[in-house]
Design an enzyme around this catalytic site. Structure first.
Site, mmCIF file in Angstrom:
data_model
loop_
_atom_site.group_PDB
_atom_site.id
_atom_site.type_symbol
_atom_site.label_atom_id
_atom_site.label_comp_id
_atom_site.label_asym_id
_atom_site.label_seq_id
_atom_site.Cartn_x
_atom_site.Cartn_y
_atom_site.Cartn_z
ATOM 1 C CG HIS A 83 -6.704 0.470 -1.858
ATOM 2 N ND1 HIS A 83 -6.832 -0.200 -0.667
ATOM 3 C CD2 HIS A 83 -7.804 0.313 -2.430
ATOM 4 C CE1 HIS A 83 -7.914 -1.042 -0.746
ATOM 5 N NE2 HIS A 83 -8.723 -0.753 -2.017
ATOM 6 C CG HIS A 140 -4.486 -0.104 3.778
ATOM 7 N ND1 HIS A 140 -3.840 -1.029 3.134
ATOM 8 C CD2 HIS A 140 -5.281 0.580 2.893
ATOM 9 C CE1 HIS A 140 -4.280 -0.939 1.756
ATOM 10 N NE2 HIS A 140 -5.251 -0.239 1.715
ATOM 11 C CB CYS A 179 -1.050 -0.182 1.028
ATOM 12 S SG CYS A 179 -0.181 0.021 2.772
#
Length: 343
Positions: free
Chosen positions: A319, A307, A259
Protein backbone atom coordinates in the site's frame (compact mmCIF):
# COMPACT_ATOMS: atom_id res chain seq x y z
CA UNK A 1 -41.13 39.70 47.31
CA UNK A 2 -38.68 36.93 48.12
CA UNK A 3 -35.20 37.34 46.62
CA UNK A 4 -33.41 34.24 45.24
CA UNK A 5 -29.96 35.81 45.13
CA UNK A 6 -27.35 34.01 47.18
CA UNK A 7 -26.36 36.21 50.07
CA UNK A 8 -22.78 37.22 50.57
CA UNK A 9 -20.99 35.26 53.25
CA UNK A 10 -20.72 37.39 56.35
CA UNK A 11 -17.37 38.95 56.88
CA UNK A 12 -16.17 38.18 53.31
CA UNK A 13 -15.87 41.37 51.30
CA UNK A 14 -14.99 41.64 47.56
CA UNK A 15 -11.27 42.03 48.18
CA UNK A 16 -11.20 38.95 50.36
CA UNK A 17 -13.12 36.91 47.76
CA UNK A 18 -10.62 37.87 45.05
CA UNK A 19 -7.78 36.83 47.33
CA UNK A 20 -9.39 33.42 47.96
CA UNK A 21 -10.04 32.83 44.25
CA UNK A 22 -6.47 33.83 43.36
CA UNK A 23 -5.12 31.43 45.94
CA UNK A 24 -7.31 28.63 44.57
CA UNK A 25 -6.11 29.30 41.03
CA UNK A 26 -2.51 29.29 42.19
CA UNK A 27 -3.04 25.98 43.97
CA UNK A 28 -4.63 24.45 40.86
CA UNK A 29 -1.79 25.68 38.67
CA UNK A 30 0.78 24.27 41.08
CA UNK A 31 -1.04 20.93 41.15
CA UNK A 32 -1.21 20.84 37.33
CA UNK A 33 2.45 21.77 37.11
CA UNK A 34 3.36 18.98 39.51
CA UNK A 35 1.28 16.49 37.51
CA UNK A 36 2.97 17.58 34.31
CA UNK A 37 6.38 17.37 35.89
CA UNK A 38 5.62 13.86 37.13
CA UNK A 39 4.26 12.67 33.74
CA UNK A 40 5.98 9.88 31.90
CA UNK A 41 8.60 11.55 29.63
CA UNK A 42 7.51 9.14 26.90
CA UNK A 43 3.98 10.59 26.92
CA UNK A 44 4.91 13.67 24.88
CA UNK A 45 6.43 11.76 21.93
CA UNK A 46 3.68 9.17 22.15
CA UNK A 47 1.01 11.87 22.13
CA UNK A 48 2.70 13.60 19.20
CA UNK A 49 2.84 10.34 17.25
CA UNK A 50 -0.85 9.75 17.96
CA UNK A 51 -1.67 13.25 16.72
CA UNK A 52 0.39 12.71 13.57
CA UNK A 53 -1.40 9.43 12.98
CA UNK A 54 -4.78 11.13 13.44
CA UNK A 55 -3.82 13.97 11.12
CA UNK A 56 -2.73 11.50 8.44
CA UNK A 57 -6.02 9.64 8.78
CA UNK A 58 -7.98 12.88 8.49
CA UNK A 59 -5.87 14.01 5.55
CA UNK A 60 -6.46 10.66 3.89
CA UNK A 61 -10.22 11.04 4.20
CA UNK A 62 -9.96 14.55 2.78
CA UNK A 63 -7.76 13.18 -0.02
CA UNK A 64 -10.43 10.65 -0.94
CA UNK A 65 -12.98 13.48 -1.00
CA UNK A 66 -10.58 15.41 -3.21
CA UNK A 67 -10.24 12.39 -5.52
CA UNK A 68 -14.00 11.95 -5.65
CA UNK A 69 -14.49 15.63 -6.47
CA UNK A 70 -11.84 15.37 -9.18
CA UNK A 71 -13.53 12.28 -10.65
CA UNK A 72 -16.85 14.11 -10.56
CA UNK A 73 -15.25 17.11 -12.28
CA UNK A 74 -14.07 14.84 -15.10
CA UNK A 75 -17.60 13.48 -15.49
CA UNK A 76 -19.09 16.99 -15.50
CA UNK A 77 -16.56 18.18 -18.08
CA UNK A 78 -17.57 15.27 -20.30
CA UNK A 79 -21.26 16.07 -19.86
CA UNK A 80 -20.63 19.73 -20.60
CA UNK A 81 -18.70 18.93 -23.78
CA UNK A 82 -21.40 16.54 -25.01
CA UNK A 83 -24.11 19.12 -24.29
CA UNK A 84 -22.16 21.86 -26.03
CA UNK A 85 -21.60 19.61 -29.06
CA UNK A 86 -25.33 18.84 -29.16
CA UNK A 87 -26.12 22.56 -28.94
CA UNK A 88 -23.79 23.24 -31.88
CA UNK A 89 -25.48 20.52 -33.94
CA UNK A 90 -28.92 21.86 -33.01
CA UNK A 91 -27.87 25.38 -34.00
CA UNK A 92 -26.56 24.16 -37.36
CA UNK A 93 -29.80 22.24 -38.00
CA UNK A 94 -31.84 25.29 -37.04
CA UNK A 95 -29.82 27.50 -39.39
CA UNK A 96 -30.41 25.09 -42.30
CA UNK A 97 -34.15 25.00 -41.57
CA UNK A 98 -34.34 28.78 -41.44
CA UNK A 99 -32.46 29.11 -44.71
CA UNK A 100 -34.63 26.56 -46.49
CA UNK A 101 -37.88 27.99 -45.18
CA UNK A 102 -36.83 31.54 -45.97
CA UNK A 103 -35.93 30.61 -49.54
CA UNK A 104 -39.26 28.85 -50.05
CA UNK A 105 -41.26 31.76 -48.67
CA UNK A 106 -39.36 34.24 -50.85
CA UNK A 107 -39.96 32.13 -53.96
CA UNK A 108 -43.66 31.78 -53.17
CA UNK A 109 -43.94 35.51 -52.61
CA UNK A 110 -42.29 36.28 -55.94
CA UNK A 111 -44.56 33.87 -57.87
CA UNK A 112 -47.82 34.49 -56.00
CA UNK A 113 -48.73 38.00 -57.20
CA UNK A 114 -52.11 37.08 -58.86
CA UNK A 115 -55.26 36.49 -56.91
CA UNK A 116 -56.15 32.76 -57.24
CA UNK A 117 -59.70 33.45 -58.59
CA UNK A 118 -58.40 35.85 -61.26
CA UNK A 119 -55.72 33.39 -62.23
CA UNK A 120 -58.44 30.76 -62.72
CA UNK A 121 -60.46 33.08 -64.99
CA UNK A 122 -57.41 33.89 -67.10
CA UNK A 123 -56.16 30.35 -67.29
CA UNK A 124 -56.47 28.67 -70.68
CA UNK A 125 -56.55 25.29 -68.93
CA UNK A 126 -58.70 25.34 -65.77
CA UNK A 127 -57.99 21.68 -65.03
CA UNK A 128 -54.24 22.37 -65.00
CA UNK A 129 -54.79 25.34 -62.73
CA UNK A 130 -56.82 23.26 -60.26
CA UNK A 131 -54.07 20.67 -60.19
CA UNK A 132 -51.57 23.43 -59.46
CA UNK A 133 -53.83 24.93 -56.79
CA UNK A 134 -54.04 21.55 -55.03
CA UNK A 135 -50.29 21.27 -55.21
CA UNK A 136 -49.99 24.77 -53.77
CA UNK A 137 -52.27 23.78 -50.87
CA UNK A 138 -50.05 20.77 -50.15
CA UNK A 139 -46.98 22.99 -50.34
CA UNK A 140 -48.59 25.44 -47.94
CA UNK A 141 -49.36 22.59 -45.53
CA UNK A 142 -45.77 21.38 -45.93
CA UNK A 143 -44.49 24.88 -45.13
CA UNK A 144 -46.68 24.94 -42.03
CA UNK A 145 -45.17 21.62 -40.95
CA UNK A 146 -41.69 22.98 -41.58
CA UNK A 147 -42.54 26.04 -39.49
CA UNK A 148 -43.69 23.84 -36.60
CA UNK A 149 -40.47 21.83 -36.90
CA UNK A 150 -38.48 25.08 -36.86
CA UNK A 151 -40.23 26.17 -33.67
CA UNK A 152 -39.54 22.78 -32.09
CA UNK A 153 -35.88 23.04 -33.08
CA UNK A 154 -35.71 26.47 -31.44
CA UNK A 155 -37.20 25.08 -28.20
CA UNK A 156 -34.79 22.12 -28.30
CA UNK A 157 -31.83 24.45 -28.76
CA UNK A 158 -32.95 26.62 -25.85
CA UNK A 159 -33.29 23.53 -23.64
CA UNK A 160 -29.85 22.25 -24.65
CA UNK A 161 -28.30 25.63 -23.89
CA UNK A 162 -30.01 25.63 -20.47
CA UNK A 163 -28.58 22.15 -19.79
CA UNK A 164 -25.14 23.40 -20.78
CA UNK A 165 -25.49 26.35 -18.40
CA UNK A 166 -26.47 24.01 -15.54
CA UNK A 167 -23.57 21.66 -16.33
CA UNK A 168 -21.17 24.60 -16.31
CA UNK A 169 -22.54 25.82 -12.96
CA UNK A 170 -22.18 22.30 -11.50
CA UNK A 171 -18.62 22.16 -12.77
CA UNK A 172 -17.77 25.48 -11.16
CA UNK A 173 -19.24 24.35 -7.83
CA UNK A 174 -17.28 21.12 -8.07
CA UNK A 175 -14.06 23.03 -8.78
CA UNK A 176 -14.67 25.02 -5.60
CA UNK A 177 -15.14 21.77 -3.67
CA UNK A 178 -11.88 20.40 -5.08
CA UNK A 179 -10.09 23.55 -3.93
CA UNK A 180 -11.56 23.28 -0.43
CA UNK A 181 -10.55 19.62 -0.10
CA UNK A 182 -7.08 20.40 -1.38
CA UNK A 183 -6.58 23.13 1.22
CA UNK A 184 -7.83 20.83 3.97
CA UNK A 185 -5.33 18.14 2.99
CA UNK A 186 -2.48 20.62 2.74
CA UNK A 187 -3.21 22.07 6.20
CA UNK A 188 -3.34 18.66 7.86
CA UNK A 189 -0.22 17.40 6.13
CA UNK A 190 1.69 20.57 7.01
CA UNK A 191 0.68 20.22 10.66
CA UNK A 192 1.66 16.54 10.69
CA UNK A 193 5.06 17.43 9.25
CA UNK A 194 5.59 20.06 11.94
CA UNK A 195 4.81 17.54 14.66
CA UNK A 196 7.08 14.91 13.10
CA UNK A 197 9.93 17.36 12.69
CA UNK A 198 9.62 18.32 16.35
CA UNK A 199 10.03 14.71 17.52
CA UNK A 200 13.44 13.45 18.63
CA UNK A 201 15.26 11.61 15.85
CA UNK A 202 14.77 8.17 17.39
CA UNK A 203 11.02 8.68 17.85
CA UNK A 204 10.67 10.00 14.31
CA UNK A 205 12.53 7.02 12.89
CA UNK A 206 10.40 4.67 14.97
CA UNK A 207 7.22 6.26 13.63
CA UNK A 208 8.42 6.03 10.03
CA UNK A 209 9.39 2.36 10.45
CA UNK A 210 6.16 1.29 12.10
CA UNK A 211 2.74 0.89 10.62
CA UNK A 212 0.27 3.59 11.45
CA UNK A 213 -1.47 1.68 14.22
CA UNK A 214 1.24 -0.74 15.25
CA UNK A 215 -1.31 -3.57 15.18
CA UNK A 216 0.96 -5.98 13.40
CA UNK A 217 -0.57 -9.05 15.01
CA UNK A 218 -4.23 -8.14 14.52
CA UNK A 219 -4.98 -10.56 11.71
CA UNK A 220 -5.96 -14.23 11.62
CA UNK A 221 -3.79 -17.08 10.38
CA UNK A 222 -4.08 -17.09 6.60
CA UNK A 223 -3.28 -19.79 4.09
CA UNK A 224 -1.06 -18.93 1.14
CA UNK A 225 -3.71 -19.19 -1.56
CA UNK A 226 -3.15 -18.48 -5.26
CA UNK A 227 -4.42 -15.27 -6.79
CA UNK A 228 -8.14 -15.09 -7.42
CA UNK A 229 -7.77 -14.64 -11.19
CA UNK A 230 -5.30 -13.96 -14.00
CA UNK A 231 -6.04 -10.23 -13.80
CA UNK A 232 -5.40 -10.33 -10.03
CA UNK A 233 -2.02 -11.95 -10.70
CA UNK A 234 -1.18 -9.19 -13.20
CA UNK A 235 -2.24 -6.54 -10.66
CA UNK A 236 0.01 -8.07 -7.98
CA UNK A 237 2.96 -8.01 -10.37
CA UNK A 238 2.22 -4.37 -11.14
CA UNK A 239 1.86 -3.29 -7.51
CA UNK A 240 5.20 -4.91 -6.69
CA UNK A 241 6.81 -2.77 -9.37
CA UNK A 242 5.57 0.31 -7.48
CA UNK A 243 7.44 -0.58 -4.26
CA UNK A 244 9.60 2.32 -3.13
CA UNK A 245 7.76 4.98 -5.11
CA UNK A 246 6.66 7.99 -3.06
CA UNK A 247 3.29 8.69 -1.54
CA UNK A 248 1.86 11.73 -3.32
CA UNK A 249 -1.62 12.72 -2.30
CA UNK A 250 -4.10 12.86 -5.18
CA UNK A 251 -1.71 10.92 -7.48
CA UNK A 252 -2.42 7.70 -9.34
CA UNK A 253 0.99 7.00 -10.86
CA UNK A 254 3.24 6.12 -12.27
CA UNK A 255 5.70 8.38 -10.44
CA UNK A 256 3.81 8.46 -7.14
CA UNK A 257 0.56 7.35 -5.56
CA UNK A 258 -1.96 7.82 -2.83
CA UNK A 259 -3.59 4.66 -1.50
CA UNK A 260 -6.51 4.36 -3.92
CA UNK A 261 -4.44 5.75 -6.80
CA UNK A 262 -2.03 2.81 -6.37
CA UNK A 263 -4.88 0.29 -6.55
CA UNK A 264 -6.35 1.99 -9.61
CA UNK A 265 -2.98 2.07 -11.38
CA UNK A 266 -2.08 -1.55 -10.54
CA UNK A 267 -5.36 -2.91 -11.87
CA UNK A 268 -5.16 -0.65 -14.92
CA UNK A 269 -1.95 -2.52 -15.82
CA UNK A 270 -4.07 -5.68 -15.72
CA UNK A 271 -6.66 -4.13 -18.06
CA UNK A 272 -9.23 -3.46 -15.32
CA UNK A 273 -10.73 -0.02 -14.72
CA UNK A 274 -11.33 0.71 -11.03
CA UNK A 275 -13.09 3.74 -9.54
CA UNK A 276 -10.84 6.47 -8.15
CA UNK A 277 -11.72 6.39 -4.44
CA UNK A 278 -11.18 3.69 -1.82
CA UNK A 279 -14.85 3.91 -0.82
CA UNK A 280 -15.92 3.07 -4.38
CA UNK A 281 -13.17 0.48 -4.89
CA UNK A 282 -14.41 -1.63 -1.99
CA UNK A 283 -17.63 -2.22 -4.00
CA UNK A 284 -15.88 -2.85 -7.33
CA UNK A 285 -16.01 -6.63 -6.91
CA UNK A 286 -17.18 -9.44 -4.66
CA UNK A 287 -16.54 -9.19 -0.93
CA UNK A 288 -14.91 -12.18 0.76
CA UNK A 289 -13.88 -12.93 4.37
CA UNK A 290 -10.42 -11.81 5.41
CA UNK A 291 -9.55 -15.41 6.23
CA UNK A 292 -10.08 -16.28 2.53
CA UNK A 293 -8.09 -13.38 1.10
CA UNK A 294 -6.05 -14.15 -2.01
CA UNK A 295 -3.30 -12.13 -3.72
CA UNK A 296 -4.86 -9.30 -5.68
CA UNK A 297 -7.76 -8.77 -3.30
CA UNK A 298 -8.31 -5.20 -2.13
CA UNK A 299 -8.24 -4.67 1.64
CA UNK A 300 -10.14 -1.60 2.88
CA UNK A 301 -9.41 -0.22 6.35
CA UNK A 302 -11.54 1.47 8.99
CA UNK A 303 -15.30 1.70 8.91
CA UNK A 304 -15.20 4.53 6.38
CA UNK A 305 -12.85 2.64 4.01
CA UNK A 306 -10.57 5.66 4.21
CA UNK A 307 -7.48 3.57 3.38
CA UNK A 308 -6.94 0.67 1.01
CA UNK A 309 -4.16 -1.74 0.05
CA UNK A 310 -3.65 -4.92 -1.95
CA UNK A 311 -3.24 -8.30 -0.33
CA UNK A 312 -0.19 -10.05 -1.81
CA UNK A 313 0.02 -13.20 0.31
CA UNK A 314 1.82 -14.29 3.49
CA UNK A 315 -0.34 -11.99 5.61
CA UNK A 316 1.01 -8.88 3.85
CA UNK A 317 -0.42 -6.00 1.86
CA UNK A 318 1.31 -3.53 -0.42
CA UNK A 319 0.00 0.00 0.00
CA UNK A 320 0.89 3.69 -0.16
CA UNK A 321 0.92 4.54 3.58
CA UNK A 322 1.20 8.33 4.01
CA UNK A 323 3.41 11.25 2.92
CA UNK A 324 7.05 10.54 3.57
CA UNK A 325 6.57 6.78 3.53
CA UNK A 326 7.05 5.08 0.15
CA UNK A 327 4.91 2.28 -1.26
CA UNK A 328 5.76 -0.70 0.92
CA UNK A 329 4.76 -4.01 2.49
CA UNK A 330 2.88 -4.00 5.81
CA UNK A 331 0.96 -6.67 7.73
CA UNK A 332 -2.65 -6.93 6.64
CA UNK A 333 -3.72 -6.28 10.24
CA UNK A 334 -1.92 -2.94 10.55
CA UNK A 335 -5.30 -1.22 10.96
CA UNK A 336 -8.86 -2.46 11.50
CA UNK A 337 -9.96 -4.21 8.30
CA UNK A 338 -13.45 -3.25 7.14
CA UNK A 339 -13.71 -5.38 3.97
CA UNK A 340 -11.85 -7.53 1.47
CA UNK A 341 -12.89 -7.26 -2.18
CA UNK A 342 -12.06 -9.70 -4.96
CA UNK A 343 -11.90 -8.02 -8.37
Amino acid sequence: MVSHRRSTQPGLNRGARVTVLSAAAATAAATLGAATANADPQDAPRTARARVDRLYSEAERATEQYNKAGENADRLRGELKRTQDRAARDQEHLNRMRTALGSAVSAQYRSGGLDPSLALLLSSDPDTYLDRAATLDRLTEHRATELRQLQQAQRSLAQTRAEAARALADLERNRAAVTRHKRTVERKLARAKQLLDALPGADRADFERSSRSGRYDAFPAMADLPAGSARATAAVLAVRQALGRPYIWGANGPGGFDCSGLMQWAYAQAGVSLPRTSQAQRYAGRMVPLSEARPGDLVAYRADAGHIGMYVGNGQVIHAPYPGAPVRYDPVGMMPVSSVTRI
